[in-house]
Write a protein that holds these residues in place. Structure first.
Motif, PDB file in Angstrom:
ATOM      1  N   GLU A  21      -5.929   5.083  28.552  1.00 30.31           N
ATOM      2  CA  GLU A  21      -7.175   4.312  28.476  1.00 30.31           C
ATOM      3  C   GLU A  21      -7.337   3.660  27.109  1.00 30.31           C
ATOM      4  O   GLU A  21      -7.787   2.515  27.017  1.00 30.31           O
ATOM      5  N   PHE A  22      -6.944   4.373  26.064  1.00 27.17           N
ATOM      6  CA  PHE A  22      -7.041   3.793  24.722  1.00 27.17           C
ATOM      7  C   PHE A  22      -5.866   2.862  24.425  1.00 27.17           C
ATOM      8  O   PHE A  22      -6.048   1.751  23.931  1.00 27.17           O
ATOM      9  N   HIS A  23      -4.650   3.336  24.732  1.00 29.94           N
ATOM     10  CA  HIS A  23      -3.466   2.589  24.311  1.00 29.94           C
ATOM     11  C   HIS A  23      -3.345   1.277  25.084  1.00 29.94           C
ATOM     12  O   HIS A  23      -3.165   0.204  24.501  1.00 29.94           O
ATOM     13  N   TYR A  24      -3.450   1.361  26.409  1.00 31.17           N
ATOM     14  CA  TYR A  24      -3.404   0.152  27.239  1.00 31.17           C
ATOM     15  C   TYR A  24      -4.765  -0.555  27.241  1.00 31.17           C
ATOM     16  O   TYR A  24      -4.861  -1.754  26.976  1.00 31.17           O
ATOM     17  N   GLY A  25      -5.815   0.213  27.513  1.00 31.22           N
ATOM     18  CA  GLY A  25      -7.123  -0.386  27.758  1.00 31.22           C
ATOM     19  C   GLY A  25      -7.807  -0.936  26.511  1.00 31.22           C
ATOM     20  O   GLY A  25      -8.623  -1.854  26.617  1.00 31.22           O
ATOM     21  N   LYS A  26      -7.511  -0.366  25.356  1.00 31.69           N
ATOM     22  CA  LYS A  26      -8.176  -0.830  24.124  1.00 31.69           C
ATOM     23  C   LYS A  26      -7.208  -1.479  23.141  1.00 31.69           C
ATOM     24  O   LYS A  26      -7.444  -2.592  22.684  1.00 31.69           O
ATOM     25  N   HIS A  27      -6.110  -0.794  22.799  1.00 35.71           N
ATOM     26  CA  HIS A  27      -5.201  -1.385  21.810  1.00 35.71           C
ATOM     27  C   HIS A  27      -4.541  -2.654  22.346  1.00 35.71           C
ATOM     28  O   HIS A  27      -4.579  -3.710  21.701  1.00 35.71           O
ATOM     29  N   LEU A  28      -3.911  -2.572  23.520  1.00 38.85           N
ATOM     30  CA  LEU A  28      -3.265  -3.783  24.062  1.00 38.85           C
ATOM     31  C   LEU A  28      -4.294  -4.874  24.337  1.00 38.85           C
ATOM     32  O   LEU A  28      -4.066  -6.045  24.023  1.00 38.85           O
ATOM     33  N   GLN A  29      -5.439  -4.491  24.895  1.00 36.89           N
ATOM     34  CA  GLN A  29      -6.477  -5.494  25.167  1.00 36.89           C
ATOM     35  C   GLN A  29      -6.886  -6.220  23.890  1.00 36.89           C
ATOM     36  O   GLN A  29      -7.096  -7.443  23.895  1.00 36.89           O
ATOM     37  N   THR A  30      -6.978  -5.494  22.794  1.00 36.04           N
ATOM     38  CA  THR A  30      -7.364  -6.108  21.517  1.00 36.04           C
ATOM     39  C   THR A  30      -6.299  -7.086  21.030  1.00 36.04           C
ATOM     40  O   THR A  30      -6.619  -8.178  20.542  1.00 36.04           O
ATOM     41  N   TYR A  31      -5.012  -6.711  21.164  1.00 37.46           N
ATOM     42  CA  TYR A  31      -3.943  -7.639  20.761  1.00 37.46           C
ATOM     43  C   TYR A  31      -4.005  -8.923  21.607  1.00 37.46           C
ATOM     44  O   TYR A  31      -3.856 -10.024  21.084  1.00 37.46           O
ATOM     45  N   VAL A  32      -4.233  -8.760  22.917  1.00 37.30           N
ATOM     46  CA  VAL A  32      -4.318  -9.922  23.808  1.00 37.30           C
ATOM     47  C   VAL A  32      -5.508 -10.801  23.425  1.00 37.30           C
ATOM     48  O   VAL A  32      -5.387 -12.025  23.306  1.00 37.30           O
ATOM     49  N   ASP A  33      -6.662 -10.170  23.210  1.00 32.33           N
ATOM     50  CA  ASP A  33      -7.867 -10.934  22.862  1.00 32.33           C
ATOM     51  C   ASP A  33      -7.693 -11.650  21.518  1.00 32.33           C
ATOM     52  O   ASP A  33      -8.052 -12.823  21.378  1.00 32.33           O
ATOM     53  N   ASN A  34      -7.150 -10.923  20.532  1.00 37.28           N
ATOM     54  CA  ASN A  34      -6.941 -11.539  19.208  1.00 37.28           C
ATOM     55  C   ASN A  34      -5.973 -12.723  19.306  1.00 37.28           C
ATOM     56  O   ASN A  34      -6.200 -13.768  18.698  1.00 37.28           O
ATOM     57  N   LEU A  35      -4.893 -12.535  20.064  1.00 38.33           N
ATOM     58  CA  LEU A  35      -3.911 -13.613  20.204  1.00 38.33           C
ATOM     59  C   LEU A  35      -4.555 -14.848  20.826  1.00 38.33           C
ATOM     60  O   LEU A  35      -4.379 -15.970  20.334  1.00 38.33           O
ATOM     61  N   ASN A  36      -5.324 -14.627  21.901  1.00 38.80           N
ATOM     62  CA  ASN A  36      -5.947 -15.771  22.572  1.00 38.80           C
ATOM     63  C   ASN A  36      -6.911 -16.518  21.643  1.00 38.80           C
ATOM     64  O   ASN A  36      -6.980 -17.749  21.675  1.00 38.80           O
ATOM     65  N   LYS A  37      -7.612 -15.772  20.798  1.00 39.72           N
ATOM     66  CA  LYS A  37      -8.517 -16.425  19.835  1.00 39.72           C
ATOM     67  C   LYS A  37      -7.724 -17.208  18.793  1.00 39.72           C
ATOM     68  O   LYS A  37      -8.076 -18.335  18.450  1.00 39.72           O
ATOM     69  N   LEU A  38      -6.639 -16.570  18.291  1.00 36.70           N
ATOM     70  CA  LEU A  38      -5.879 -17.192  17.188  1.00 36.70           C
ATOM     71  C   LEU A  38      -5.132 -18.451  17.617  1.00 36.70           C
ATOM     72  O   LEU A  38      -4.940 -19.363  16.815  1.00 36.70           O
ATOM     73  N   ILE A  39      -4.666 -18.496  18.876  1.00 39.86           N
ATOM     74  CA  ILE A  39      -3.857 -19.648  19.291  1.00 39.86           C
ATOM     75  C   ILE A  39      -4.699 -20.789  19.858  1.00 39.86           C
ATOM     76  O   ILE A  39      -4.182 -21.892  20.045  1.00 39.86           O
ATOM     77  N   ALA A  40      -5.982 -20.543  20.103  1.00 44.49           N
ATOM     78  CA  ALA A  40      -6.830 -21.586  20.687  1.00 44.49           C
ATOM     79  C   ALA A  40      -6.805 -22.835  19.809  1.00 44.49           C
ATOM     80  O   ALA A  40      -7.045 -22.757  18.604  1.00 44.49           O
ATOM     81  N   GLY A  41      -6.470 -23.963  20.397  1.00 45.93           N
ATOM     82  CA  GLY A  41      -6.471 -25.224  19.676  1.00 45.93           C
ATOM     83  C   GLY A  41      -5.284 -25.438  18.752  1.00 45.93           C
ATOM     84  O   GLY A  41      -5.269 -26.395  17.982  1.00 45.93           O
ATOM     85  N   THR A  42      -4.284 -24.535  18.812  1.00 44.21           N
ATOM     86  CA  THR A  42      -3.098 -24.695  17.961  1.00 44.21           C
ATOM     87  C   THR A  42      -1.891 -25.094  18.815  1.00 44.21           C
ATOM     88  O   THR A  42      -1.962 -25.120  20.047  1.00 44.21           O
ATOM     89  N   GLN A  43      -0.760 -25.347  18.139  1.00 47.66           N
ATOM     90  CA  GLN A  43       0.495 -25.693  18.839  1.00 47.66           C
ATOM     91  C   GLN A  43       0.966 -24.556  19.748  1.00 47.66           C
ATOM     92  O   GLN A  43       1.814 -24.749  20.606  1.00 47.66           O
ATOM     93  N   TYR A  44       0.446 -23.347  19.513  1.00 43.78           N
ATOM     94  CA  TYR A  44       0.900 -22.174  20.277  1.00 43.78           C
ATOM     95  C   TYR A  44       0.113 -21.973  21.575  1.00 43.78           C
ATOM     96  O   TYR A  44       0.468 -21.119  22.389  1.00 43.78           O
ATOM     97  N   GLU A  45      -0.932 -22.754  21.776  1.00 41.16           N
ATOM     98  CA  GLU A  45      -1.888 -22.454  22.847  1.00 41.16           C
ATOM     99  C   GLU A  45      -1.232 -22.329  24.232  1.00 41.16           C
ATOM    100  O   GLU A  45      -1.581 -21.437  24.990  1.00 41.16           O
ATOM    101  N   ASN A  46      -0.299 -23.219  24.559  1.00 43.50           N
ATOM    102  CA  ASN A  46       0.315 -23.179  25.886  1.00 43.50           C
ATOM    103  C   ASN A  46       1.792 -22.785  25.848  1.00 43.50           C
ATOM    104  O   ASN A  46       2.532 -23.024  26.788  1.00 43.50           O
TER     105      ASN A  46
END
Ligand code: MN
Length: 188
Positions: A21-46
């Motif tokens: 619940e923590f490792h998949y549900g919180k740690h991985l989710q946070t990496y996914v959320d952070n990545l999506n925020k960081l790449i928004a509007g950049t060359q990496y977005e798609n």
């Protein structure tokens, strides 16, 4: 988020529901959320995830690689893991001497990794297998290697169930590695 291919409690007692619940549900989710925020509007977005890992650095690299590494790690675990056999068993025997010697070398690499990171089994372009330690979000694909399996040795992977006993966690983790999935990843 990639789908977890088993229930949160499916790997008990080696990995608890709380750990998943923590490792998949919180740690991985946070990496996914952070990545999506960081790449928004950049060359990496798609860009495909692997390409982001190979082309980026800093926070985008860290969150992209941690997203990839965790997805790969969780997909390698199984409540009904296949034993090592076939082509993979042949390669392991050729390159490490025996499955026992390989398991010892991998465990030693995982236990001896200083700080946070990942112990990997990877394949080079000639099909040679090797064990590689990578700190933090490191991944052997950056060295031109094909990752086959990995053990997450960040403290968040084991502290709930094993506290500071990293070696006990590594032993338990190796009991839920599906070697059939590892064999499917051989490319050479
Ligand atoms: Mn982790």
């Amino acid at each position: 988020m990639p789908e977890l291919p088993y229930a949160f409690d499916a790997l008990e007692p080696r990995m608890s529901r709380e750990t998943l619940e923590f490792h998949y549900g919180k740690h991985l989710q946070t990496y996914v959320d952070n990545l999506n925020k960081l790449i928004a509007g950049t060359q990496y977005e798609n860009m495909p995830l692997k390409e982001i890992i190979l082309k980026s650095d800093g926070g985008i690299f860290n969150n992209a690689a941690q997203t990839w590494n965790h997805t790969f790690f969780f997909q390698t675990l199984s409540p009904a893991p296949a034993a090592m056999s076939g082509r993979l068993a042949d390669r392991i025997a050729r390159d490490f001497g025996s499955e026992t010697a390989f398991r010892e070398a991998l465990s030693k690499a995982a236990a001896g990794l200083f700080g946070s990171g990942w112990a990997w089994l990877a394949e080079d372009n000639d099909g040679r297998l090797s064990i590689i330690q990578k700190q933090n979000a490191g991944n052997p694909m950056a060295d031109g290697l094909n990752p086959l399996m990995t053990v997450d040795v960040w403290e968040h992977a084991y502290y709930i169930d094993y506290r500071n006993r990293r070696a006990d966690y590594i032993g338990a983790c190796l009991e839920v590695i599906d070697w059939g999935k590892v064999e499917e990843r051989l490319m050479h």
